[in-house]
Motif scaffolding. Sequence first.
Motif, PDB file in Angstrom:
ATOM      1  N   LYS A 441      35.681  22.175  29.485  1.00  0.00           N
ATOM      2  CA  LYS A 441      35.989  23.110  28.405  1.00  0.00           C
ATOM      3  C   LYS A 441      34.858  24.093  28.081  1.00  0.00           C
ATOM      4  O   LYS A 441      34.865  24.723  27.022  1.00  0.00           O
ATOM      5  N   LEU A 442      33.913  24.246  28.987  1.00  0.00           N
ATOM      6  CA  LEU A 442      32.884  25.259  28.806  1.00  0.00           C
ATOM      7  C   LEU A 442      33.543  26.640  28.714  1.00  0.00           C
ATOM      8  O   LEU A 442      34.353  27.019  29.565  1.00  0.00           O
ATOM      9  N   ALA A 443      33.179  27.389  27.684  1.00  0.00           N
ATOM     10  CA  ALA A 443      33.819  28.687  27.451  1.00  0.00           C
ATOM     11  C   ALA A 443      33.635  29.638  28.625  1.00  0.00           C
ATOM     12  O   ALA A 443      34.533  30.417  28.963  1.00  0.00           O
ATOM     13  N   CYS A 444      32.492  29.562  29.282  1.00  0.00           N
ATOM     14  CA  CYS A 444      32.233  30.469  30.411  1.00  0.00           C
ATOM     15  C   CYS A 444      33.191  30.214  31.563  1.00  0.00           C
ATOM     16  O   CYS A 444      33.524  31.133  32.327  1.00  0.00           O
ATOM     17  N   ARG A 445      33.658  28.976  31.694  1.00  0.00           N
ATOM     18  CA  ARG A 445      34.607  28.640  32.764  1.00  0.00           C
ATOM     19  C   ARG A 445      35.937  29.350  32.508  1.00  0.00           C
ATOM     20  O   ARG A 445      36.524  29.965  33.405  1.00  0.00           O
ATOM     21  N   GLY A 446      36.422  29.229  31.274  1.00  0.00           N
ATOM     22  CA  GLY A 446      37.683  29.879  30.938  1.00  0.00           C
ATOM     23  C   GLY A 446      37.613  31.387  31.088  1.00  0.00           C
ATOM     24  O   GLY A 446      38.563  32.025  31.568  1.00  0.00           O
ATOM     25  N   LYS A 447      36.500  31.982  30.680  1.00  0.00           N
ATOM     26  CA  LYS A 447      36.335  33.438  30.804  1.00  0.00           C
ATOM     27  C   LYS A 447      36.352  33.874  32.265  1.00  0.00           C
ATOM     28  O   LYS A 447      36.939  34.897  32.616  1.00  0.00           O
ATOM     29  N   LYS A 448      35.697  33.095  33.118  1.00  0.00           N
ATOM     30  CA  LYS A 448      35.673  33.423  34.543  1.00  0.00           C
ATOM     31  C   LYS A 448      37.079  33.342  35.138  1.00  0.00           C
ATOM     32  O   LYS A 448      37.471  34.186  35.957  1.00  0.00           O
ATOM     33  N   MET A 449      37.853  32.343  34.737  1.00  0.00           N
ATOM     34  CA  MET A 449      39.224  32.211  35.244  1.00  0.00           C
ATOM     35  C   MET A 449      40.062  33.418  34.827  1.00  0.00           C
ATOM     36  O   MET A 449      40.808  33.988  35.644  1.00  0.00           O
ATOM     37  N   VAL A 450      39.979  33.800  33.560  1.00  0.00           N
ATOM     38  CA  VAL A 450      40.727  34.965  33.070  1.00  0.00           C
ATOM     39  C   VAL A 450      40.309  36.222  33.826  1.00  0.00           C
ATOM     40  O   VAL A 450      41.143  37.037  34.235  1.00  0.00           O
ATOM     41  N   GLU A 451      39.003  36.355  34.042  1.00  0.00           N
ATOM     42  CA  GLU A 451      38.475  37.507  34.779  1.00  0.00           C
ATOM     43  C   GLU A 451      39.038  37.548  36.202  1.00  0.00           C
ATOM     44  O   GLU A 451      39.426  38.611  36.714  1.00  0.00           O
ATOM     45  N   LEU A 452      39.099  36.381  36.860  1.00  0.00           N
ATOM     46  CA  LEU A 452      39.632  36.309  38.218  1.00  0.00           C
ATOM     47  C   LEU A 452      41.108  36.681  38.264  1.00  0.00           C
ATOM     48  O   LEU A 452      41.556  37.421  39.145  1.00  0.00           O
ATOM     49  N   CYS A 453      41.880  36.164  37.308  1.00  0.00           N
ATOM     50  CA  CYS A 453      43.314  36.452  37.274  1.00  0.00           C
ATOM     51  C   CYS A 453      43.560  37.945  37.109  1.00  0.00           C
ATOM     52  O   CYS A 453      44.411  38.532  37.787  1.00  0.00           O
ATOM     53  N   LYS A 454      42.826  38.556  36.211  1.00  0.00           N
ATOM     54  CA  LYS A 454      42.975  39.998  35.991  1.00  0.00           C
ATOM     55  C   LYS A 454      42.611  40.787  37.246  1.00  0.00           C
ATOM     56  O   LYS A 454      43.293  41.753  37.619  1.00  0.00           O
ATOM     57  N   LYS A 455      41.545  40.364  37.893  1.00  0.00           N
ATOM     58  CA  LYS A 455      41.097  41.051  39.107  1.00  0.00           C
ATOM     59  C   LYS A 455      42.149  40.953  40.208  1.00  0.00           C
ATOM     60  O   LYS A 455      42.461  41.943  40.890  1.00  0.00           O
ATOM     61  N   ILE A 456      42.707  39.771  40.404  1.00  0.00           N
ATOM     62  CA  ILE A 456      43.719  39.568  41.450  1.00  0.00           C
ATOM     63  C   ILE A 456      44.969  40.389  41.150  1.00  0.00           C
ATOM     64  O   ILE A 456      45.515  41.070  42.021  1.00  0.00           O
ATOM     65  N   LEU A 457      45.428  40.331  39.894  1.00  0.00           N
ATOM     66  CA  LEU A 457      46.656  41.020  39.530  1.00  0.00           C
ATOM     67  C   LEU A 457      46.494  42.535  39.517  1.00  0.00           C
ATOM     68  O   LEU A 457      47.463  43.271  39.709  1.00  0.00           O
ATOM     69  N   SER A 458      45.275  43.009  39.298  1.00  0.00           N
ATOM     70  CA  SER A 458      45.051  44.459  39.308  1.00  0.00           C
ATOM     71  C   SER A 458      45.206  45.027  40.713  1.00  0.00           C
ATOM     72  O   SER A 458      45.581  46.188  40.896  1.00  0.00           O
ATOM     73  N   GLY A 459      44.917  44.195  41.706  1.00  0.00           N
ATOM     74  CA  GLY A 459      45.046  44.646  43.089  1.00  0.00           C
ATOM     75  C   GLY A 459      46.413  44.379  43.672  1.00  0.00           C
ATOM     76  O   GLY A 459      46.916  45.131  44.499  1.00  0.00           O
ATOM     77  N   GLU A 460      47.026  43.246  43.280  1.00  0.00           N
ATOM     78  CA  GLU A 460      48.360  42.876  43.762  1.00  0.00           C
ATOM     79  C   GLU A 460      49.235  42.553  42.566  1.00  0.00           C
ATOM     80  O   GLU A 460      49.403  41.395  42.211  1.00  0.00           O
ATOM     81  N   GLY A 461      49.790  43.562  41.963  1.00  0.00           N
ATOM     82  CA  GLY A 461      50.541  43.370  40.725  1.00  0.00           C
ATOM     83  C   GLY A 461      51.729  42.451  40.842  1.00  0.00           C
ATOM     84  O   GLY A 461      52.129  41.816  39.868  1.00  0.00           O
ATOM     85  N   LYS A 462      52.331  42.351  42.045  1.00  0.00           N
ATOM     86  CA  LYS A 462      53.533  41.549  42.207  1.00  0.00           C
ATOM     87  C   LYS A 462      53.243  40.104  42.607  1.00  0.00           C
ATOM     88  O   LYS A 462      54.151  39.284  42.663  1.00  0.00           O
ATOM     89  N   THR A 463      51.984  39.820  42.913  1.00  0.00           N
ATOM     90  CA  THR A 463      51.660  38.467  43.368  1.00  0.00           C
ATOM     91  C   THR A 463      51.690  37.483  42.207  1.00  0.00           C
ATOM     92  O   THR A 463      51.722  37.864  41.032  1.00  0.00           O
ATOM     93  N   LYS A 464      51.662  36.203  42.552  1.00  0.00           N
ATOM     94  CA  LYS A 464      51.616  35.134  41.548  1.00  0.00           C
ATOM     95  C   LYS A 464      50.443  34.221  41.878  1.00  0.00           C
ATOM     96  O   LYS A 464      50.081  34.063  43.043  1.00  0.00           O
ATOM     97  N   ILE A 465      49.864  33.626  40.850  1.00  0.00           N
ATOM     98  CA  ILE A 465      48.624  32.857  40.999  1.00  0.00           C
ATOM     99  C   ILE A 465      48.872  31.411  40.578  1.00  0.00           C
ATOM    100  O   ILE A 465      49.519  31.160  39.556  1.00  0.00           O
ATOM    101  N   ILE A 466      48.331  30.484  41.338  1.00  0.00           N
ATOM    102  CA  ILE A 466      48.400  29.060  40.992  1.00  0.00           C
ATOM    103  C   ILE A 466      47.011  28.609  40.553  1.00  0.00           C
ATOM    104  O   ILE A 466      46.029  28.835  41.259  1.00  0.00           O
ATOM    105  N   VAL A 467      46.935  27.982  39.380  1.00  0.00           N
ATOM    106  CA  VAL A 467      45.683  27.417  38.880  1.00  0.00           C
ATOM    107  C   VAL A 467      45.822  25.902  38.870  1.00  0.00           C
ATOM    108  O   VAL A 467      46.714  25.362  38.197  1.00  0.00           O
TER     109      VAL A 467
END
Length: 624
Positions: A441-467
């Motif tokens: 539950k380290l806050a930096c972990r959650g922020k990094k995940m959100v950052e990654l999701c945004k980055k992936i979706l910005s390049g491939e808007g139609k893709t889906k991500i599994i966490v």
Amino acid sequence: MLRVEKGEVEFDEIEMSEHELSGSMGWSLIAKASRTTNLRGGVIADAIGAGKTVISIAIILQGIKAARANRSFPRKSSATLVVVPPGLIDQWKREINKFTSAMPKVICIYDDNALNEYSLQEFIDADVVICPVDILEATHYMGRLARVSTGSSKNAEVPKLPSQTGQAEKNGASGVWIPASSADPYGGANNPRNQQRRNESAYFTHVYHSYIRNIRQKKFKPQEKGIPLEYFEWERVFVDEIHECLCTSKDELKDAKSKKDKDSGFFQEKNRRAGREFLGITTKNISNRPIVFRKAIFGLTATPLLDSTNRVIELANLMGNAYVIGLSNHWRNLEKESGRDIFLTNFLEPKQSREIRKNTYAKCQDYLDLACCKNKNEEDMEGIELVKHEEQVRMSEEEAELYKKSQSGINSAVQSFAIKPEDFDVTAGHDVSKFLRQNAKLACRGKKMVELCKKILSGEGKTKIIVFSDGRIGAGDVARDCLMKEKGLGCTWLDKDDTVEEKNKKLAWYQHADVTEEDKKRPRVLVLHFAHAAGLNLQAECNNMILFTPLYVGDGGTSGDPVSDASTELQAIGRVFRPGQPKSKVHVYRIEVKGPGGEECLDTHLIRRNTDEDTIQMAVNADD
């Protein structure tokens, strides 16, 4: 597998018994009995994505005419019963419809309500019936079984399904051992409720089987609905992810007792217990098991449990009751007995000789050679690249302070970023779970995940991500909360209150392309626990995966199992990196949290451990 089904594969079953002879020579008398039988089942242990489901469908299809000819009122169904983890019911139906139109009558039983929609005649005429392995946990199912058995409209006695196996006692004592009597060889170290648990476990099995016997003697009309599955005789049986119904580790037993982990995923210990009861794993006579078949029973798994003779013995027992040497003394028969019995067996009886051990290993290997097939899929993966990313992030000073304080039991003078699970000693009162939860539950972990999701979706808007996350330590809740707080992102997760049908529906959103406007408005991120990793096909729409936390299952010290953890992570990756993946690259992102100054912490240690080449070789049975 077809030769097994036709009864053309013979297996020599043997048993050996050793007795020491009197005198000083140290000689022993070994008696041996043997018989030749035909195997009634086997294991399809192909690699992830190598086509276990397709092979199963082909087996059903080649025998469909004979199965329809075999059906007859009142009990003989033409259907193959497919027993699966709850999240795979709809996936199996879609795969059948995808590969053939010759089996139109496919019935999906999600729960007791679904069972009530079909008549006895519909079950007899079906081609395939798909049900969850933990059907005994379905609300009202056991109540229905009891009412139908007794012929009463009132609620008959419905024993509570034990939450764990009966035998969960200690097998050793630490410190000074002073037993009070021969009846208490562990000097009071064991929980006094253990015998009560054993009684509950044995009583449930007794009542459950008595209900089944009564039901099979009854007569029903063709149009009667809601007849329990145990009533029918099936053409054959497939059990997907069979390893989920076999051995339960000490850690899983521990988690099952912990209320804080009760919602960690599909495969809780009670579900494993429900599956074992439903499959009749402790019943030697297969005609008396809850599920009866005419042809054969096959298990499907990409991660067969073959690391000990006990596991092979149990696998053979479940897959058609093949007798491998030592089954009569196998631990599954001992799990309902007391710690005293096991103590006397282990310490007071003579040890097995080299001759018996040699034969045990030899017969286990014979069974694997005859009853198991394992195909690999290297050629099918050509042109698909697995791209691994390690996304490093540093915790803040405040997070670092909480991180160190969570090292419960570790002397404050030695608390540091270098502390590993191996440094925790449960016998000294250390609690590694607090450490693992705080790391998740380290806050930096959650922020990094959100950052990654945004980055992936910005390049491939139609893709889906599994966490993928570790539900045992609450990491799934942390990941979900972080995603839901982010405007315009959100996520889908499997809620504890979802029905089996609802869970299947949610998973389907990430298995197929968006068609309607409603589909396009749904979140693009699916949060799953590692416990959900088995069997899901998510490759058609997903080629990006985030491992929110590296996996560690254990209490600290030497209790962890790197091979098992690495295998589970590989299973998770295999949900998207598998044949049928339309993209040329599959991206797997591991979040690695470091100290404020870049110090190596828990994540670095576990990632290095779980990605070690030798460990991975063992995890995938590369040398089989």
